[in-house]
Scaffold this motif. Structure first.
Motif, PDB file in Angstrom:
ATOM      1  N   ASN A   1      49.934  42.909  -8.091  1.00  0.00           N
ATOM      2  CA  ASN A   1      50.675  44.137  -8.039  1.00  0.00           C
ATOM      3  C   ASN A   1      50.741  44.183  -6.843  1.00  0.00           C
TER       4      ASN A   1
ATOM      5  N   ILE B   1      53.197  41.552  -5.455  1.00  0.00           N
ATOM      6  CA  ILE B   1      54.128  41.831  -5.783  1.00  0.00           C
ATOM      7  C   ILE B   1      55.073  42.329  -4.418  1.00  0.00           C
ATOM      8  N   LEU B   2      54.673  43.877  -4.856  1.00  0.00           N
ATOM      9  CA  LEU B   2      54.418  44.836  -3.808  1.00  0.00           C
ATOM     10  C   LEU B   2      54.624  44.792  -2.376  1.00  0.00           C
TER      11      LEU B   2
ATOM     12  N   ALA C   1      58.718  43.563  -5.362  1.00  0.00           N
ATOM     13  CA  ALA C   1      59.047  44.518  -6.878  1.00  0.00           C
ATOM     14  C   ALA C   1      59.892  45.651  -7.354  1.00  0.00           C
TER      15      ALA C   1
ATOM     16  N   ALA D   1      60.680  48.314  -8.742  1.00  0.00           N
ATOM     17  CA  ALA D   1      60.552  49.569  -8.639  1.00  0.00           C
ATOM     18  C   ALA D   1      58.881  50.068  -8.326  1.00  0.00           C
ATOM     19  N   ILE D   2      59.055  50.776  -7.532  1.00  0.00           N
ATOM     20  CA  ILE D   2      57.624  51.382  -7.460  1.00  0.00           C
ATOM     21  C   ILE D   2      57.213  53.156  -7.995  1.00  0.00           C
ATOM     22  N   ARG D   3      56.362  53.164  -8.335  1.00  0.00           N
ATOM     23  CA  ARG D   3      55.741  54.894  -8.935  1.00  0.00           C
ATOM     24  C   ARG D   3      55.593  55.582  -8.188  1.00  0.00           C
TER      25      ARG D   3
ATOM     26  N   THR E   1      52.230  55.434  -7.537  1.00  0.00           N
ATOM     27  CA  THR E   1      51.477  54.381  -6.854  1.00  0.00           C
ATOM     28  C   THR E   1      52.094  54.518  -5.381  1.00  0.00           C
TER      29      THR E   1
END
Lengths: 149, 70
Positions: B31, B34-35, B40, B42-44, B47
């Motif tokens: 993950n 991916i970022l 990505a 979306a990002i929380r 995070t």
């Protein structure tokens, strides 16, 4: 009774097999059954053959739809639900229902109650198409969720 | 028009590896990759908050808005 998701899918697969057997039976013994029916009802010669041709034409779409349903169930069992391949399968099933409905519509000229089957097949095509649309949206949402970190 | 993730720049500044950062903010290395590679969608907030906390930076140091029309 210990019921779970796997058993539910197995039941669906069993139903697909049952329909495949039924379709194979219709393909194999359909002509004989239709001749018998034509004799009982006093239909003109050639009616049985014409109806059998319509039945075989409809069964082509039936086999195609059953094959796609089998693939869909196998994919769901493997945990791959909202995939592009499954959406394609559902689209094919929907078109098969529509095509079988058209065949039934034509067969309605030979035997009027076939119009009811045509309507049912058309309605089924619509339902499968709407479910396919829902799957399409679900796939987009899953894709977004998979790439949310 | 896109949002770029400049995570690799901040990681280099703080001299921290991807594996270590992933462990510290409790996400999988896949993950984080991916970022880091701008894959990505979306990002929380959780995070982002963890990243800012570990890298001692502001969200603006990690995320950059790029307007192609200009």
């Amino acid at each position: 009774m210990n019921w779970n998701e796997d058993k539910s899918i197995s039941l669906s697969q069993g139903c697909v097999c049952a329909f495949a057997l039924l379709l194979a039976g219709l393909d194999g013994f359909g002509y004989w059954l239709l001749q018998l029916f034509a004799q009982m009802k006093g239909r003109e010669p050639g009616w049985g053959l014409a109806f059998y041709i319509a039945l075989l034409l409809g069964s082509v779409f039936g086999w195609l739809a059953l094959g796609k349903l089998w693939g869909l169930l196998k994919s769901i069992k493997a945990g791959q639900v909202f995939t592009a391949e499954n959406i394609r399968r559902m689209r094919v099933v929907s078109w098969c229902c529509g095509a079988a409905g058209l065949v039934c519509l034509g067969a309605g000229l030979l035997y009027l109650p076939c119009l009811v089957c045509a309507m049912a097949a058309g309605f089924m095509a619509l339902i499968v198409r709407i479910v396919k649309n829902a799957f399409q949206q679900a796939m987009l949402m899953k894709d977004e969720l998979d790439y949310t970190v | 028009m896109e949002i770029l993730v400049n995570l690799d720049v901040m990681m280099a500044k703080r001299k921290i590896s991807a594996t270590e950062l992933a462990q510290r903010i409790d996400i999988t290395p896949a993950n984080l990759s991916i970022l880091k590679n701008n894959k990505a969608k979306a990002i929380r907030f959780s995070t982002l908050m963890a990243l800012c906390h570990e890298l001692q930076c502001q969200p603006g140091d990690i995320l950059e808005f790029v307007d192609d029309e200009e």
